[in-house]
Scaffold this motif. Sequence first.
Motif: not given
Length: 388
Positions: A350, A356, A380
């Motif tokens: 991320s 993620v 996420a």
Amino acid sequence: MRPQLPFRVAVAALLVAGAGSAFAQGAPIKVGLMLPYSGTYAGIGVAIENGFKLYVQEQGGKLGGREIQYFKVDDESEPSKATENVNKLIKRDNVDVLVGTVHSGVALAMANAAKANNTLLVIPNAGADAITGPLCAANIVRSSFSNWQPGYAMGTVAGGKGVKRAMTITWNYAAGAESTKGFTEGLEKTGGKVIKDLNLPFPGVEFQALLTEIAAQKPDAVYAFFAGGGAVKFVKDYAAAGLNKTIPLYGPGFLTDGTLEAQGASAQNMLTTLHYADNLDTRRNNDFRKSYALTYKANADVYAVQGYDAAQILGNGLKAVNGDLSKRDQLTAAMRKTAVDSPRGKFTLSAAGNPVQDMYLREVKGNYNEFRSIAVKALADPARGCKM
Ligand code: PHB
């Protein structure tokens, strides 16, 4: 004759500068491993180091064309010694990159030191939410997870199974608090609630009074965050008290990862959520596990994967700048940007620098955490408070 002197000086200066940069390019990159090599997380530290070195070894001992030189500090999972320990690597050994650690409290001090000194930091485990939240920074990335991630995933699984009243139990520090908070959030979203949070000081293992309280409250399920030696003891005590027959014990996968040989029968059929499962049947995972087993005569676990991927992330960055650490912005951007071809499956980072990734539901069978389903796809961390 006089003009010759400055000319000579200039030539000499050029030669020195040239030799300096050639030396910098050819010199090894100094990697400081700050990990627990003693205490309840010692086995985790070793698995991370093994995984990191395995990837480097597969690349011929080099990342971005440069040899790697290791420096090591045992952080003992002791937050009160963390700043002094990390400064041994930053100031005494003058490392180029810090890799560590397991314990969230120690990692928070490492992140602050990395920010203050602008040292690169790759975190191969510690999930402290703040590191990819309010403390997020361009020079810090994580190859592992935020504490919120597996907790939230397990909360949604438990809610989906009809759990209405749950209890949590953990050590009283950042990782335990954040993991149970993630679980609570997932559970509440799917119709249940946590009736009581129990905890004890890290790394204590005096669980009896707390198990008695669980037996008295009779929740629909218990969510526990423990890891390493403490996880072994907790899962065994829970079963010895007979609680596993009536109250399912859930947790983030740390509860049963790297611990199954020691937990034996007490962990069988347990369900946990994590970004790795032992039997993911992909070529990448099979090759990794085989290579790890051959090199270290041990089964790989999630910690070995996170160490391996920490080296991959660093390697991806160094490749983009041909090993030239002075191209700092390009290096940190490339570390964040590349998709990581992990044994867990491909993942991206991320903007805050946290993976993620898919969260798997796993079930313990024998000495393995077997994949059952994807609990949450491409999860996420919310990165609350990160301004980047
Ligand atoms: C942490 O302190 O963040 C931590 C420690 C051990 C684990 C997971 C998280 O297995």
